[in-house]
Write a protein that holds these residues in place. Sequence first.
Motif, PDB file in Angstrom:
ATOM      1  N   GLY A 133       5.852 -11.672 -50.537  1.00 46.53           N
ATOM      2  CA  GLY A 133       6.514 -12.762 -49.822  1.00 46.53           C
ATOM      3  C   GLY A 133       6.124 -12.881 -48.364  1.00 46.53           C
ATOM      4  O   GLY A 133       6.400 -13.901 -47.724  1.00 46.53           O
ATOM      5  N   ASP A 134       5.487 -11.850 -47.797  1.00 48.80           N
ATOM      6  CA  ASP A 134       5.048 -11.940 -46.405  1.00 48.80           C
ATOM      7  C   ASP A 134       4.014 -13.055 -46.248  1.00 48.80           C
ATOM      8  O   ASP A 134       3.235 -13.341 -47.159  1.00 48.80           O
ATOM      9  N   GLU A 135       4.019 -13.648 -45.071  1.00 48.58           N
ATOM     10  CA  GLU A 135       3.042 -14.681 -44.737  1.00 48.58           C
ATOM     11  C   GLU A 135       2.195 -14.149 -43.577  1.00 48.58           C
ATOM     12  O   GLU A 135       2.730 -13.816 -42.515  1.00 48.58           O
ATOM     13  N   LEU A 136       0.890 -14.070 -43.809  1.00 44.88           N
ATOM     14  CA  LEU A 136      -0.014 -13.441 -42.846  1.00 44.88           C
ATOM     15  C   LEU A 136      -0.825 -14.471 -42.067  1.00 44.88           C
ATOM     16  O   LEU A 136      -1.133 -15.555 -42.562  1.00 44.88           O
ATOM     17  N   ARG A 137      -1.200 -14.080 -40.842  1.00 44.16           N
ATOM     18  CA  ARG A 137      -2.089 -14.852 -39.991  1.00 44.16           C
ATOM     19  C   ARG A 137      -2.943 -13.861 -39.195  1.00 44.16           C
ATOM     20  O   ARG A 137      -2.600 -12.676 -39.113  1.00 44.16           O
ATOM     21  N   VAL A 138      -4.061 -14.341 -38.631  1.00 42.59           N
ATOM     22  CA  VAL A 138      -4.928 -13.454 -37.857  1.00 42.59           C
ATOM     23  C   VAL A 138      -5.199 -13.991 -36.457  1.00 42.59           C
ATOM     24  O   VAL A 138      -5.136 -15.200 -36.211  1.00 42.59           O
ATOM     25  N   ASN A 177       2.406 -10.460 -39.713  1.00 40.52           N
ATOM     26  CA  ASN A 177       3.264 -11.090 -40.719  1.00 40.52           C
ATOM     27  C   ASN A 177       4.080 -12.197 -40.054  1.00 40.52           C
ATOM     28  O   ASN A 177       3.909 -12.491 -38.864  1.00 40.52           O
ATOM     29  N   GLN A 178       4.968 -12.800 -40.816  1.00 37.68           N
ATOM     30  CA  GLN A 178       5.773 -13.923 -40.330  1.00 37.68           C
ATOM     31  C   GLN A 178       6.745 -13.536 -39.225  1.00 37.68           C
ATOM     32  O   GLN A 178       7.290 -14.406 -38.542  1.00 37.68           O
ATOM     33  N   HIS A 179       6.955 -12.242 -39.001  1.00 39.49           N
ATOM     34  CA  HIS A 179       7.829 -11.754 -37.931  1.00 39.49           C
ATOM     35  C   HIS A 179       7.019 -11.357 -36.700  1.00 39.49           C
ATOM     36  O   HIS A 179       7.560 -10.708 -35.793  1.00 39.49           O
ATOM     37  N   ASN A 180       5.725 -11.703 -36.698  1.00 47.85           N
ATOM     38  CA  ASN A 180       4.794 -11.315 -35.626  1.00 47.85           C
ATOM     39  C   ASN A 180       4.654  -9.810 -35.492  1.00 47.85           C
ATOM     40  O   ASN A 180       4.380  -9.299 -34.405  1.00 47.85           O
ATOM     41  N   GLU A 181       4.848  -9.106 -36.602  1.00 52.19           N
ATOM     42  CA  GLU A 181       4.634  -7.666 -36.634  1.00 52.19           C
ATOM     43  C   GLU A 181       3.193  -7.393 -37.066  1.00 52.19           C
ATOM     44  O   GLU A 181       2.694  -8.012 -38.011  1.00 52.19           O
ATOM     45  N   LEU A 182       2.543  -6.473 -36.373  1.00 49.72           N
ATOM     46  CA  LEU A 182       1.164  -6.113 -36.691  1.00 49.72           C
ATOM     47  C   LEU A 182       1.144  -5.316 -37.998  1.00 49.72           C
ATOM     48  O   LEU A 182       1.794  -4.277 -38.106  1.00 49.72           O
ATOM     49  N   VAL A 183       0.404  -5.830 -38.990  1.00 50.16           N
ATOM     50  CA  VAL A 183       0.325  -5.148 -40.282  1.00 50.16           C
ATOM     51  C   VAL A 183      -1.071  -4.585 -40.558  1.00 50.16           C
ATOM     52  O   VAL A 183      -1.228  -3.734 -41.436  1.00 50.16           O
ATOM     53  N   GLN A 184      -2.070  -5.074 -39.823  1.00 53.04           N
ATOM     54  CA  GLN A 184      -3.419  -4.516 -39.950  1.00 53.04           C
ATOM     55  C   GLN A 184      -4.172  -4.785 -38.664  1.00 53.04           C
ATOM     56  O   GLN A 184      -4.007  -5.833 -38.045  1.00 53.04           O
ATOM     57  N   VAL A 185      -4.968  -3.813 -38.260  1.00 56.75           N
ATOM     58  CA  VAL A 185      -5.882  -4.023 -37.137  1.00 56.75           C
ATOM     59  C   VAL A 185      -7.217  -3.397 -37.520  1.00 56.75           C
ATOM     60  O   VAL A 185      -7.269  -2.311 -38.107  1.00 56.75           O
ATOM     61  N   SER A 186      -8.277  -4.139 -37.221  1.00 57.42           N
ATOM     62  CA  SER A 186      -9.617  -3.611 -37.471  1.00 57.42           C
ATOM     63  C   SER A 186     -10.485  -3.887 -36.257  1.00 57.42           C
ATOM     64  O   SER A 186     -10.298  -4.885 -35.555  1.00 57.42           O
TER      65      SER A 186
END
Length: 156
Positions: A98-103, A130-139
């Motif tokens: 259900g999370d919505e991601l952006r980069v 994610n939709q809460h502006n929490e960082l879920v991945q960094v590369s």
Amino acid sequence: MTVLYLDDLAPGQCFGGAARIRIEPERVASFATEFDPQPFHLDAQAATQTLFGGLAASGWHTAAATMRLLVDSDFKPAGGIVGAGFEELRWPLPVRPGDELRVESEVLEVRASRSRPQQGLVRLRTSTYNQHNELVQVSVGSLVVQRRPASAPGVN
């Protein structure tokens, strides 16, 4: 769409885009079934007993979604998004169904190739939220980017 040559890029430039990807529950399971069949990706009940405390998408699913978002972003390097390798890949928080991601991406370094003068390397940090502006991945990785051919016009 503006194609960016190596010569157009400089450290500090940032790129985003309007693209979003929703991580659908059935896609979490189908990706995990094929590529990362662990209980915390497949079984909601079993996942409650893991360090995730619930169902989580595979990090590799997140990485694949990030790649799609990067391709759909405002960052359009000449020659496409061609990776030369990663020096960092982290998943600070799990991605949930259900999370919505952006980069968002930032150019860290631009370096012309000595051995291949028609191209160079761009070091790019790509952050997935994610939709809460929490960082879920960094590369942080290096991309091969073409230099501007003599016949190509400059960026407006």
